[in-house]
Design a protein around this motif. Structure first.
Motif, mmCIF file in Angstrom:
data_model
loop_
_atom_site.group_PDB
_atom_site.id
_atom_site.type_symbol
_atom_site.label_atom_id
_atom_site.label_comp_id
_atom_site.label_asym_id
_atom_site.label_seq_id
_atom_site.Cartn_x
_atom_site.Cartn_y
_atom_site.Cartn_z
ATOM 1 N N GLN A 1 -2.587 34.143 -15.766
ATOM 2 C CA GLN A 1 -3.256 35.233 -15.047
ATOM 3 C C GLN A 1 -4.754 35.019 -14.998
ATOM 4 O OE1 GLN A 1 -2.157 38.916 -16.824
ATOM 5 N NE2 GLN A 1 -0.847 39.486 -15.122
ATOM 6 N N ALA A 2 -5.320 34.539 -16.130
ATOM 7 C CA ALA A 2 -6.764 34.307 -16.184
ATOM 8 C C ALA A 2 -7.140 33.254 -15.141
ATOM 9 C CB ALA A 2 -7.164 33.835 -17.573
ATOM 10 N N ARG A 3 -6.307 32.207 -15.022
ATOM 11 C CA ARG A 3 -6.597 31.141 -14.066
ATOM 12 C C ARG A 3 -6.518 31.688 -12.635
ATOM 13 N NH1 ARG A 3 -4.637 26.600 -11.328
ATOM 14 N NH2 ARG A 3 -5.826 24.708 -11.815
ATOM 15 N N GLU A 4 -5.499 32.545 -12.390
ATOM 16 C CA GLU A 4 -5.346 33.137 -11.061
ATOM 17 C C GLU A 4 -6.589 33.943 -10.690
ATOM 18 O OE1 GLU A 4 -2.995 32.988 -8.620
ATOM 19 O OE2 GLU A 4 -2.335 31.288 -9.833
ATOM 20 N N GLN A 5 -7.092 34.670 -11.711
ATOM 21 C CA GLN A 5 -8.255 35.516 -11.463
ATOM 22 C C GLN A 5 -9.485 34.653 -11.140
ATOM 23 O OE1 GLN A 5 -9.238 37.826 -14.910
ATOM 24 N NE2 GLN A 5 -11.194 38.418 -13.995
ATOM 25 N N VAL A 6 -9.638 33.548 -11.891
ATOM 26 C CA VAL A 6 -10.766 32.653 -11.641
ATOM 27 C C VAL A 6 -10.645 32.033 -10.250
ATOM 28 C CG1 VAL A 6 -11.856 30.516 -12.404
ATOM 29 C CG2 VAL A 6 -11.091 32.163 -14.079
ATOM 30 N N GLN B 1 -14.440 30.130 -18.879
ATOM 31 C CA GLN B 1 -14.577 30.619 -20.238
ATOM 32 C C GLN B 1 -14.435 32.139 -20.341
ATOM 33 O OE1 GLN B 1 -14.349 28.151 -22.290
ATOM 34 N NE2 GLN B 1 -13.952 29.834 -23.707
ATOM 35 N N VAL B 2 -15.121 32.873 -19.426
ATOM 36 C CA VAL B 2 -15.116 34.342 -19.503
ATOM 37 C C VAL B 2 -13.685 34.868 -19.400
ATOM 38 C CG1 VAL B 2 -15.989 36.454 -18.446
ATOM 39 C CG2 VAL B 2 -17.383 34.389 -18.422
ATOM 40 N N ALA B 3 -12.966 34.369 -18.389
ATOM 41 C CA ALA B 3 -11.596 34.849 -18.185
ATOM 42 C C ALA B 3 -10.715 34.466 -19.366
ATOM 43 C CB ALA B 3 -11.038 34.262 -16.898
ATOM 44 N N LYS B 4 -10.958 33.281 -19.931
ATOM 45 C CA LYS B 4 -10.146 32.847 -21.077
ATOM 46 C C LYS B 4 -10.424 33.721 -22.284
ATOM 47 C CE LYS B 4 -8.523 28.271 -20.405
ATOM 48 N NZ LYS B 4 -8.714 26.863 -20.532
ATOM 49 N N THR B 5 -11.714 34.035 -22.502
ATOM 50 C CA THR B 5 -12.071 34.892 -23.641
ATOM 51 C C THR B 5 -11.408 36.250 -23.460
ATOM 52 O OG1 THR B 5 -14.190 33.786 -23.530
ATOM 53 C CG2 THR B 5 -14.051 35.642 -25.023
ATOM 54 N N SER C 1 -7.749 36.057 -24.271
ATOM 55 C CA SER C 1 -7.364 36.005 -25.686
ATOM 56 C C SER C 1 -7.701 37.329 -26.371
ATOM 57 C CB SER C 1 -7.996 34.801 -26.414
ATOM 58 O OG SER C 1 -9.351 34.752 -26.173
ATOM 59 N N ARG C 2 -8.706 38.056 -25.840
ATOM 60 C CA ARG C 2 -9.004 39.388 -26.407
ATOM 61 C C ARG C 2 -7.813 40.323 -26.134
ATOM 62 N NH1 ARG C 2 -12.566 43.962 -25.445
ATOM 63 N NH2 ARG C 2 -12.102 43.639 -23.262
ATOM 64 N N ALA C 3 -7.322 40.288 -24.895
ATOM 65 C CA ALA C 3 -6.169 41.133 -24.530
ATOM 66 C C ALA C 3 -4.970 40.764 -25.398
ATOM 67 C CB ALA C 3 -5.841 40.943 -23.056
ATOM 68 N N PHE C 4 -4.830 39.455 -25.642
ATOM 69 C CA PHE C 4 -3.706 38.980 -26.451
ATOM 70 C C PHE C 4 -3.818 39.521 -27.873
ATOM 71 C CE2 PHE C 4 -1.799 35.761 -29.237
ATOM 72 C CZ PHE C 4 -0.503 35.818 -28.756
ATOM 73 N N ARG C 5 -5.046 39.462 -28.432
ATOM 74 C CA ARG C 5 -5.235 39.957 -29.808
ATOM 75 C C ARG C 5 -4.941 41.452 -29.887
ATOM 76 N NH1 ARG C 5 -9.708 36.707 -29.941
ATOM 77 N NH2 ARG C 5 -11.092 38.476 -29.664
ATOM 78 N N HIS C 6 -5.358 42.197 -28.843
ATOM 79 C CA HIS C 6 -5.098 43.641 -28.809
ATOM 80 C C HIS C 6 -3.603 43.926 -28.826
ATOM 81 C CE1 HIS C 6 -8.881 45.979 -27.629
ATOM 82 N NE2 HIS C 6 -9.189 44.959 -28.392
#
Ligand code: HEC
Length: 292
Positions: A33-38, A199-203, A206-211
């Motif tokens: 999803q992050a890649r799609e957004q980028v 990087q921003v989308a990846k961070t 992983s933040r969403a994942f940690r949540h």
């Protein structure tokens, strides 16, 4: 091992397996999803560059061409204006980039570097190809690029890009006569390349994942607590009382206090059954005594 411990071990194992499977699946999904957004951002930027180019050729060129100038005005060149606009954007967002690169460029700053030349050559080899999406490492971190071919589709381009003799004198005075010529109609001479940082989308991913992971652990721990309290109250405590009385009765203490089963679940059924067994035991004992 106590009943509660057994149940807890089973539940925690099931939880760990579930978290491992869900974690594995959702991490892949979130990265996707992050890649799609980028990529969506890159497409918007590519469209912005196209809009600037079109504005330059439709609105700026007619005005500047109507006022002859002693020197060449690069502001009339769509490629120049699009790249200038992005230069300003880069002051604020240095890891974003837009370039129009060519293998044989008019302006040497547009010369394709090694990886860009490879992209251009991929387009030259396969004219059907309309875009290339890729990732690469940059000093600012991982970056996604979206490239589309620059193919000479109009004869009008050749006025400045075929031979130095045909090009305006003011232009060759500024850019020289050795580069940016010899282009042909239908030829792919370069590529428009938008670069967007990942990087921003990846961070974020992983933040969403940690949540997600964190809330999983919290919800499960609460569930475990409630379940333990409930099991203790409804199953373990009555069974412990029952086994204590059963112990006493089996040792011959027939005066042990009887139970009053509460509710109509399996545990109270067990208690009632025990009570009945105890009564028949007492009766049999009495009969034995009378016989004796
Ligand atoms: C009036 C002359 C002129 C015309 C017509 C013209 N260009 Fe250019 N083009 C230039 C100049 C000058 C540059 C270098 C601008 C700069 O300094 O960045 C340039 C740059 C470019 C570049 C960037 C790579 C490079 O060579 O530096 C591309 C791509 C390009 N032109 C494509 C085209 C296409 C496609 C057309 C036709 C639709 C076209 N040009 C028509 C003068 C022209």
């Amino acid at each position: 091992m106590g009943l509660l411990l057994k149940i807890n071990v089973i539940l925690v194992s099931v939880f760990l397996v579930t978290v491992a499977v869900v974690g594995y699946l959702s991490q892949g999904l979130m990265e996707e999803q992050a890649r799609e957004q980028v990529l969506a951002n890159a497409r918007i930027l590519a469209q912005t560059a196209a809009a600037v180019r079109s504005y330059t050729s439709k609105q700026i060129q007619p005005i500047l061409h109507s006022r002859p100038s002693p020197t060449f005005q690069p502001q009339t060149v769509p490629s120049y204006s699009a790249q200038e606009v992005f230069k300003t954007l880069r002051e604020r967002y240095p890891s974003y980039d837009y370039k129009e690169v060519a293998l044989n460029p008019t302006n040497q700053k547009d010369k394709a570097v090694e990886w860009e030349a490879k992209v251009v050559n991929d387009f030259r080899k396969d004219p059907q190809r309309k875009e290339v999406v890729g990732e690469r490492d940059t000093p600012e971190g991982r970056s996604l690029f979206l490239a589309e071919p620059i193919t000479i589709s109009m004869v009008s381009c050749l006025k400045c890009h075929s031979t130095p003799e045909k090009a305006p004198k003011t232009m060759t005075a500024m850019y020289g006569t050795s580069n940016g010529f010899g282009w042909e109609v239908g030829e792919t001479i370069g590529a428009r390349i938008v670069s967007v940082p990942m990087q921003v989308a990846k961070t974020e991913a992983s933040r969403a994942f940690r949540h997600l992971f964190g809330s999983f652990v919290v919800v499960f721990s609460l569930l475990l607590l409630v379940l333990n309290a409930l099991l203790h109250q409804v199953v373990v405590k009555p069974i412990r009382r029952l086994s204590k009385v059963a112990d006493e009765v089996s040792m011959g203490n027939l005066d042990a206090p009887p139970f009053e089963p509460k509710g109509n679940d399996e545990v109270s059924a067990l208690q009632s059954a025990f009570n009945r067994m105890r009564i028949s035991l007492e009766k049999s004992m009495k009969m034995l005594e009378e016989l004796g």
